[in-house]
Write a protein that holds these residues in place. Sequence first.
Motif, mmCIF file in Angstrom:
data_model
loop_
_atom_site.group_PDB
_atom_site.id
_atom_site.type_symbol
_atom_site.label_atom_id
_atom_site.label_comp_id
_atom_site.label_asym_id
_atom_site.label_seq_id
_atom_site.Cartn_x
_atom_site.Cartn_y
_atom_site.Cartn_z
ATOM 1 N N ASP A 92 51.862 56.413 41.321
ATOM 2 C CA ASP A 92 51.595 55.060 40.844
ATOM 3 C C ASP A 92 52.905 54.433 40.398
ATOM 4 N N ASP A 93 53.463 53.545 41.231
ATOM 5 C CA ASP A 93 54.730 52.893 40.887
ATOM 6 C C ASP A 93 54.538 51.562 40.175
ATOM 7 N N GLY A 94 53.281 51.182 39.905
ATOM 8 C CA GLY A 94 53.031 49.928 39.205
ATOM 9 C C GLY A 94 53.127 48.706 40.085
ATOM 10 N N ILE A 95 53.106 48.902 41.390
ATOM 11 C CA ILE A 95 53.170 47.780 42.324
ATOM 12 C C ILE A 95 52.010 47.900 43.308
ATOM 13 N N LEU A 96 51.156 46.887 43.327
ATOM 14 C CA LEU A 96 50.041 46.855 44.265
ATOM 15 C C LEU A 96 50.499 46.080 45.498
ATOM 16 N N MET A 97 50.817 46.813 46.562
ATOM 17 C CA MET A 97 51.369 46.221 47.769
ATOM 18 C C MET A 97 50.275 45.637 48.658
ATOM 19 N N GLY A 98 50.681 44.786 49.575
ATOM 20 C CA GLY A 98 49.736 44.170 50.490
ATOM 21 C C GLY A 98 48.968 45.180 51.301
ATOM 22 N N TYR A 99 49.643 46.213 51.778
ATOM 23 C CA TYR A 99 48.950 47.218 52.594
ATOM 24 C C TYR A 99 47.980 48.038 51.747
ATOM 25 N N GLU A 100 48.201 48.103 50.428
ATOM 26 C CA GLU A 100 47.247 48.778 49.552
ATOM 27 C C GLU A 100 46.051 47.880 49.260
ATOM 28 N N ILE A 101 46.310 46.574 49.130
ATOM 29 C CA ILE A 101 45.218 45.623 48.897
ATOM 30 C C ILE A 101 44.257 45.619 50.076
ATOM 31 N N GLU A 102 44.788 45.746 51.287
ATOM 32 C CA GLU A 102 43.945 45.722 52.482
ATOM 33 C C GLU A 102 42.965 46.884 52.520
ATOM 34 N N THR A 103 43.285 47.967 51.851
ATOM 35 C CA THR A 103 42.404 49.140 51.882
ATOM 36 C C THR A 103 41.433 49.172 50.703
ATOM 37 N N LEU A 104 41.546 48.218 49.772
ATOM 38 C CA LEU A 104 40.626 48.198 48.637
ATOM 39 C C LEU A 104 39.225 47.798 49.112
ATOM 40 N N PRO A 105 38.203 48.506 48.718
ATOM 41 C CA PRO A 105 36.832 48.171 49.122
ATOM 42 C C PRO A 105 36.266 47.040 48.264
ATOM 43 N N LEU A 106 36.829 45.843 48.391
ATOM 44 C CA LEU A 106 36.421 44.715 47.551
ATOM 45 C C LEU A 106 35.139 44.081 48.079
ATOM 46 N N ASN A 107 34.348 43.591 47.146
ATOM 47 C CA ASN A 107 33.130 42.864 47.498
ATOM 48 C C ASN A 107 33.003 41.637 46.591
ATOM 49 N N CYS A 108 34.138 41.020 46.293
ATOM 50 C CA CYS A 108 34.167 39.943 45.311
ATOM 51 C C CYS A 108 34.029 38.579 45.981
ATOM 52 N N ASP A 109 33.611 37.593 45.188
ATOM 53 C CA ASP A 109 33.464 36.221 45.663
ATOM 54 C C ASP A 109 34.768 35.438 45.564
ATOM 55 N N LEU A 110 35.620 35.819 44.602
ATOM 56 C CA LEU A 110 36.820 35.024 44.348
ATOM 57 C C LEU A 110 37.911 35.901 43.757
ATOM 58 N N VAL A 111 39.142 35.684 44.241
ATOM 59 C CA VAL A 111 40.333 36.303 43.657
ATOM 60 C C VAL A 111 41.310 35.190 43.320
ATOM 61 N N THR A 112 41.788 35.154 42.080
ATOM 62 C CA THR A 112 42.763 34.147 41.683
ATOM 63 C C THR A 112 44.039 34.844 41.224
ATOM 64 N N LEU A 113 45.175 34.208 41.513
ATOM 65 C CA LEU A 113 46.484 34.763 41.195
ATOM 66 C C LEU A 113 47.265 33.756 40.364
ATOM 67 N N SER A 114 47.656 34.160 39.171
ATOM 68 C CA SER A 114 48.513 33.335 38.332
ATOM 69 C C SER A 114 49.879 34.003 38.315
ATOM 70 N N ALA A 115 50.700 33.674 39.328
ATOM 71 C CA ALA A 115 51.986 34.350 39.487
ATOM 72 C C ALA A 115 52.873 33.549 40.424
ATOM 73 N N CYS A 116 54.166 33.727 40.281
ATOM 74 C CA CYS A 116 55.107 33.101 41.204
ATOM 75 C C CYS A 116 54.951 33.700 42.592
ATOM 76 N N GLU A 117 55.409 32.952 43.598
ATOM 77 C CA GLU A 117 55.450 33.395 44.989
ATOM 78 C C GLU A 117 54.084 33.445 45.650
ATOM 79 N N THR A 118 52.992 33.189 44.919
ATOM 80 C CA THR A 118 51.670 33.306 45.524
ATOM 81 C C THR A 118 51.338 32.128 46.428
ATOM 82 N N GLY A 119 52.168 31.095 46.427
ATOM 83 C CA GLY A 119 51.975 29.987 47.362
ATOM 84 C C GLY A 119 52.774 30.164 48.637
#
Length: 289
Positions: A255-282
């Motif tokens: 666990d390096d404390g960084i959730l990478m894009g390729y790790e997000i793709e493997t998450l079994p999410l079933n959510c309606d909405l994800v919001t990001l309050s962070a730089c670079e997200t646009g």
Amino acid sequence: MQDLNSALLYYHISTDGSYVLAITNNTMDVIRLPVDAPEIGNAVDSLLVPFHTIQNLGMDSPAFRSHIAYQLYQWLIQPVVDQMPLPENLVIIRDAPLYNLPFDMLLTRKTSRACYYPPDIPDYSDDFLLHTYSISYSPSAYFLIVGPEKTRNNSILVLANPTADEHQNSAARQRLRSQFDWVFGSLPFLGTGITVNRDLFSRQRVLKRESATENAVNKRAPHADILHFATHAFADTVYEAFSGVLLARTDSTSDDGILMGYEIETLPLNCDLVTLSACETGSGQSGAR
């Protein structure tokens, strides 16, 4: 819409034609826009790219291309105004390639110059669209339909200010710092300012600082209806998989404390909405999916 004195502008942008569904209390119309997806994409990029490169250019260098801000107004808003009077409040649902466009910065009249820089006199400042309308955005029509009675049964997971120490010596963080010159310091106001309305969400969990770990995301995110990240983020505009968000580190070597894009793709999410309050997200290839 009637109680709020609002209008809904629902955009559909494609290579075959662009349209906006405009709904007020008294009127509903589908209006064709005089522009296609490539033209809008090029214009939005041309308007916003200078602001994405401020760090490299210096504060005196980014250009505000006012002629493009006015052109986008003529393409996106003027055709609606020509068809119907719009109330003060606008709710906008954007389609690619409008995801990154703040409609507030569009100009309602042509300026004397095509381009302005920070030292220039901003004689256009009274003509921003934000002075004419109060603008809000919805990710989809679904969230306008369900109403508060639906959200009361939703569960929300919030991860806030996980980077408590700007001198963390994680090898992954050091690599990002040396490669991109990014420094990830603490975000104390994101931690203290996060509150969740208990009347809207019956099930909620707010994880801050050292509790906002990658392990917590892996464990709890699959069971949440809404996810909110208030942290640092970075975008790789070439390879989405190498973008990521920063979380708190643990003692685990995996666990390096960084959730990478390729790790997000493997998450079994079933959510309606994800919001990001962070730089670079646009940044990134928003229209790719």
